[in-house]
Design a protein around this motif. Sequence first.
Motif, PDB file in Angstrom:
ATOM      1  N   LEU A  50      30.178 -14.767 -12.025  1.00 39.43           N
ATOM      2  CA  LEU A  50      31.105 -13.751 -12.348  1.00 39.43           C
ATOM      3  C   LEU A  50      30.686 -13.104 -13.753  1.00 39.43           C
ATOM      4  O   LEU A  50      30.602 -13.601 -14.714  1.00 39.43           O
ATOM      5  N   GLU A  51      30.563 -11.715 -13.815  1.00 39.47           N
ATOM      6  CA  GLU A  51      30.227 -11.127 -14.998  1.00 39.47           C
ATOM      7  C   GLU A  51      31.593 -10.239 -15.294  1.00 39.47           C
ATOM      8  O   GLU A  51      32.247  -9.634 -14.367  1.00 39.47           O
ATOM      9  N   LEU A  52      31.693 -10.499 -16.599  1.00 39.99           N
ATOM     10  CA  LEU A  52      33.320  -9.749 -16.718  1.00 39.99           C
ATOM     11  C   LEU A  52      32.800  -8.764 -18.128  1.00 39.99           C
ATOM     12  O   LEU A  52      32.322  -9.351 -19.265  1.00 39.99           O
ATOM     13  N   ASN A  53      33.034  -7.629 -17.964  1.00 48.72           N
ATOM     14  CA  ASN A  53      32.875  -6.776 -19.130  1.00 48.72           C
ATOM     15  C   ASN A  53      34.108  -5.745 -19.494  1.00 48.72           C
ATOM     16  O   ASN A  53      34.491  -5.117 -18.633  1.00 48.72           O
ATOM     17  N   VAL A  54      34.770  -6.216 -20.530  1.00 45.19           N
ATOM     18  CA  VAL A  54      36.039  -5.540 -20.807  1.00 45.19           C
ATOM     19  C   VAL A  54      35.825  -4.803 -22.363  1.00 45.19           C
ATOM     20  O   VAL A  54      34.962  -5.111 -23.145  1.00 45.19           O
ATOM     21  N   PHE A 116      34.045  -6.987 -24.858  1.00 46.41           N
ATOM     22  CA  PHE A 116      33.456  -8.350 -24.914  1.00 46.41           C
ATOM     23  C   PHE A 116      32.715  -8.407 -23.547  1.00 46.41           C
ATOM     24  O   PHE A 116      33.107  -7.688 -22.544  1.00 46.41           O
ATOM     25  N   ASN A 117      31.683  -9.192 -23.417  1.00 45.60           N
ATOM     26  CA  ASN A 117      30.948  -9.349 -22.085  1.00 45.60           C
ATOM     27  C   ASN A 117      31.003 -10.799 -21.965  1.00 45.60           C
ATOM     28  O   ASN A 117      30.634 -11.598 -22.957  1.00 45.60           O
ATOM     29  N   HIS A 118      31.202 -11.135 -20.890  1.00 42.90           N
ATOM     30  CA  HIS A 118      31.142 -12.720 -20.339  1.00 42.90           C
ATOM     31  C   HIS A 118      30.886 -12.938 -19.177  1.00 42.90           C
ATOM     32  O   HIS A 118      30.699 -12.353 -18.181  1.00 42.90           O
ATOM     33  N   PHE A 119      29.895 -14.163 -19.002  1.00 46.32           N
ATOM     34  CA  PHE A 119      29.446 -14.381 -17.917  1.00 46.32           C
ATOM     35  C   PHE A 119      29.888 -15.935 -17.410  1.00 46.32           C
ATOM     36  O   PHE A 119      29.945 -16.801 -18.273  1.00 46.32           O
ATOM     37  N   TYR A 120      30.132 -16.218 -16.307  1.00 48.72           N
ATOM     38  CA  TYR A 120      30.548 -17.472 -15.811  1.00 48.72           C
ATOM     39  C   TYR A 120      30.168 -18.038 -14.753  1.00 48.72           C
ATOM     40  O   TYR A 120      29.789 -17.021 -13.481  1.00 48.72           O
ATOM     41  N   VAL A 145      38.231  -2.832 -17.681  1.00 50.15           N
ATOM     42  CA  VAL A 145      37.683  -3.900 -17.079  1.00 50.15           C
ATOM     43  C   VAL A 145      36.448  -3.688 -15.899  1.00 50.15           C
ATOM     44  O   VAL A 145      36.904  -2.920 -15.035  1.00 50.15           O
ATOM     45  N   ARG A 146      35.554  -4.292 -16.211  1.00 46.52           N
ATOM     46  CA  ARG A 146      34.461  -4.329 -14.810  1.00 46.52           C
ATOM     47  C   ARG A 146      33.910  -5.715 -14.674  1.00 46.52           C
ATOM     48  O   ARG A 146      33.958  -6.486 -15.148  1.00 46.52           O
ATOM     49  N   SER A 147      34.429  -5.901 -13.273  1.00 45.57           N
ATOM     50  CA  SER A 147      34.169  -7.371 -12.846  1.00 45.57           C
ATOM     51  C   SER A 147      33.309  -7.286 -11.720  1.00 45.57           C
ATOM     52  O   SER A 147      33.262  -6.409 -10.940  1.00 45.57           O
TER      53      SER A 147
END
Length: 435
Positions: A50-54, A116-120, A145-147
């Motif tokens: 999961l890539e989350l870019n907020v 923030f960018n987050h990688f899960y 939000v880009r998911s």
Amino acid sequence: MAAAVSSFFGILLLAFISVSFAEIRFSEIRSDPRPIIPFDEFGFTHNGRLELNVSKLSFSSPDPDLSKLGFFLCTRDSWLQVLQQIEDAEIACALQSHIIQEVYNLNSLAKSATAFNHFYLQSDADQYTLVFANCLPQLKVSMDVRSAMYNLDGKSKTRDYLSAGITILPRVYFLFSLIYFILAAAWVYFLYKKRLTVFGIHFFMLAVVILKALNLLCEAEDKSYIKRTGSAHGWDVLFYIFSFLKGITLFTLIVLIGTGWSFLKPYLQDKEKKVLMIVIPLQVVANIAQVVIDESGPYGEDWVTWKQILLLVDVVCCCAVLFPIVWSIKNLREAARTDGKAAVNLMKLTLFRQYYVVVICYIYFTRVVVYALETITSYKYLWTSVVAAELATLAFYVFTGYNFKPEPHNPYFAVDDDEEEAASEQLKLEDEFEL
Ligand SMILES: *[C@@H]1O[C@H](CO)[C@@H](O)[C@H](O)[C@H]1NC(C)=O
């Protein structure tokens, strides 16, 4: 009738919760006070990412307690448990539950950062929904939000943006489109061989089969494009055009066959034309609704409204196409009684009754049984409901083609006296029992 229609709707509504979208999604959240904001649902394999870019993060009040805000993943079952925990006052906020899988808690955000960018990594295979929880009443949140959720393929480690249960759909659609192209070729050959007894409707049937094949081909290309890139801009314009034409021609074909156009009579009556004038614009509406539904996610604002419009239009179309068949059956029964050619008319009557039953079965199966299948099958086997629907459609096309094919020796007229007598007897019986 009303009860039937409402139960029809009831079952279809179930389908709302089982749709699984899987594309890279962009959502703009503006001053949103909702305590729970669902984003997207996805079936992960053991190799999920999961890539989350907020970005553009802002709050309605300064310095909120950020530990009460965050993103998490949650299966449907565990979500029900979380709701139970909240109800039992075990926890005050979904983020406190240990059943959920926390993806990002906003308290890990650097001071005064707005992005923030987050990688899960997700290694527990299941179907999850990405959710944002806001456990501060009165706080309004804004953010972009880009998911992106995807699975990595076994060996090649390429990204697969299609949810686990539908990842083989491109191949399924391609296979079915091949079958329809073969059917179309067979039909052309058949029309050529029987060219002396071909009617206009037989060319119309050919067009319907070719459009169906093209539509499936585009759907295969469209899905495989999403699978590779996560966005839907392969052939989707072509896809919408073909599914629009396919929808219109299929319903028109059912109406035309139902009225007996070009076999029984070369013209349409006024009321039959009216049915077409209702069905065709409704198909236009249905296709617009389909585009809007596909383009906005299952949690988009107007999603449910458009889904309901689509259902309503579909139900009306399905009911409307049955009327001409009923009228034809009625006319044939009357003709059988009055014009003396009972056997001829009775054969046509049987054919039309069969067709009526098959149309109803087809509609019922593709609208109700398939949705029911979709809700009861595990996320891993979602493709089975697509296969079931396509098989039913294929069977319907083959039945229609077979029963209304051009006939050199029309069985309607090759009847002897014995049969004539038997038919009159049967008609009398039918009249007595009012069948
Ligand atoms: C989104 O976040 C991921 C994970 O940190 C990162 O690899 C990717 O480049 C980001 N994408 C964009 C468009 O910022």
